[in-house]
Design an enzyme around this catalytic site. Sequence first.
Site, PDB file in Angstrom:
ATOM      1  N   TYR A  46      -3.309  11.356   1.454  1.00 25.67           N
ATOM      2  CA  TYR A  46      -3.677  11.276   0.041  1.00 25.67           C
ATOM      3  C   TYR A  46      -3.561  12.645  -0.632  1.00 25.67           C
ATOM      4  O   TYR A  46      -2.969  12.772  -1.710  1.00 25.67           O
ATOM      5  CB  TYR A  46      -5.104  10.751  -0.093  1.00 25.67           C
ATOM      6  CG  TYR A  46      -5.218   9.263   0.136  1.00 25.67           C
ATOM      7  CD1 TYR A  46      -5.358   8.384  -0.927  1.00 25.67           C
ATOM      8  CD2 TYR A  46      -5.195   8.726   1.424  1.00 25.67           C
ATOM      9  CE1 TYR A  46      -5.465   7.015  -0.730  1.00 25.67           C
ATOM     10  CE2 TYR A  46      -5.298   7.367   1.638  1.00 25.67           C
ATOM     11  CZ  TYR A  46      -5.428   6.509   0.562  1.00 25.67           C
ATOM     12  OH  TYR A  46      -5.518   5.158   0.764  1.00 25.67           O
ATOM     13  N   HIS A  86      -4.654  -7.760  -0.423  1.00 30.05           N
ATOM     14  CA  HIS A  86      -3.940  -6.512  -0.155  1.00 30.05           C
ATOM     15  C   HIS A  86      -3.303  -6.479   1.229  1.00 30.05           C
ATOM     16  O   HIS A  86      -2.275  -5.846   1.423  1.00 30.05           O
ATOM     17  CB  HIS A  86      -4.917  -5.346  -0.296  1.00 30.05           C
ATOM     18  CG  HIS A  86      -4.261  -4.009  -0.395  1.00 30.05           C
ATOM     19  ND1 HIS A  86      -3.415  -3.648  -1.431  1.00 30.05           N
ATOM     20  CD2 HIS A  86      -4.316  -2.928   0.421  1.00 30.05           C
ATOM     21  CE1 HIS A  86      -2.995  -2.417  -1.257  1.00 30.05           C
ATOM     22  NE2 HIS A  86      -3.518  -1.950  -0.139  1.00 30.05           N
ATOM     23  N   ASP A 128       0.850  -1.184   0.000  1.00 32.54           N
ATOM     24  CA  ASP A 128       0.000   0.000   0.000  1.00 32.54           C
ATOM     25  C   ASP A 128       0.893   1.244   0.000  1.00 32.54           C
ATOM     26  O   ASP A 128       1.856   1.305  -0.770  1.00 32.54           O
ATOM     27  CB  ASP A 128      -0.966  -0.037   1.200  1.00 32.54           C
ATOM     28  CG  ASP A 128      -2.121   0.930   1.061  1.00 32.54           C
ATOM     29  OD1 ASP A 128      -3.103   0.587   0.386  1.00 32.54           O
ATOM     30  OD2 ASP A 128      -2.039   2.047   1.624  1.00 32.54           O
TER      31      ASP A 128
END
Length: 368
Positions: free
Chosen positions: A294, A346, A169
């Site tokens: 982000y 993930h 990630d």
Amino acid sequence: MITPFRIDIPQADLDDLTDRLARTRWPAELPLPGAGSEYGVEITRLRELADYWQYGYDWRAHEARLNELPQFTTGIDGANIHFLHIRSAAGPDALPLLLAHGWPGSIVEFLDVIEPLSEDFHLVIPSMPGFGLSGPTHETGWSAERIAHAYAELMLRLGYDTYGVQGGDWGMGIALLLAAYEPDRVVGVHLNYLPTLPPPGAELDGLPAEDLERIARTRAYVAAPHGHMVVQSTRPHTLGYALTDSPVGQLAWITEKFDEWTDPALRPVDRDRLLTNVMLYWLTGTAPSSARLYKESFADRTKPKPCPVPLGVAVFPHDLALPSRALAERAYGTLTHWTEFDRGGHFAAIEAPELLAGDVREFFGKLA
């Protein structure tokens, strides 16, 4: 200065959580006939988790387990950084290894790989600045690049002149940046997530059909990113108000990703592990600052940097985007290790810890 740390959440905070869960305002129209998980986490799943969180989950037991691990904090570049530091049973000459998590993860992701990896490595496992036990950041600019620099300083402060890095990630991007900035100190990078896209106009003839399928899947993901990416990269604070005020809101925001991004055969993730991860966001109020990563990173995005050190990749078949080995070899001439697994997604360190730990040991074992 490095300071020993112990988790000790005030009982008043736990009582407040219980009260908020008891007063949850559930949407009256749900469940909605014909609306499945593509509309978001389903209310039956969420209510079961929330009920268990209120009546069955024992934070103090998990707090005690975390406190069995050596924890520390230190201030770097104006941010507090919390980290686990586990010395290897192999002795002082063991290779240091930094494990980098992403969103919506935490140090909790790595609990099942600590024991096997500490047989060979000194482990440094930071809570990302702005995440969990590191607490919120208090200024803008905490992008992946800035975190990579902070991690480089952390390893230097711990006295580690050379070390390896493992990540998935956001930890993937941070690991690659760390190697680019510190090629004389990072001996190798191991990743369990590496999206690959060809540059515009690149020749794809000769690539196997599986690689072309993976490229198409990655292009589709980039063209229509998941909602969390859109919101957190544009309006993280607007979202942050809701998640800071509502524990069920925070639970839904994270549970959706753990439900969607894992191997269907391995779902659901153990609810105690999931809730402990959620607790690290809830109790520290780090929904806004973690979401800010982000916006900061997308605004600060620069041309991808090469990886100047040996690179190893573990591919888990149910990850968000699967890499093309041919494209990875073109982009990273230092690719020396590649493993394709038959299960996992993930959150590999939670879903298939024995596979991930074994692959990490094999990769760095080649570099010894």
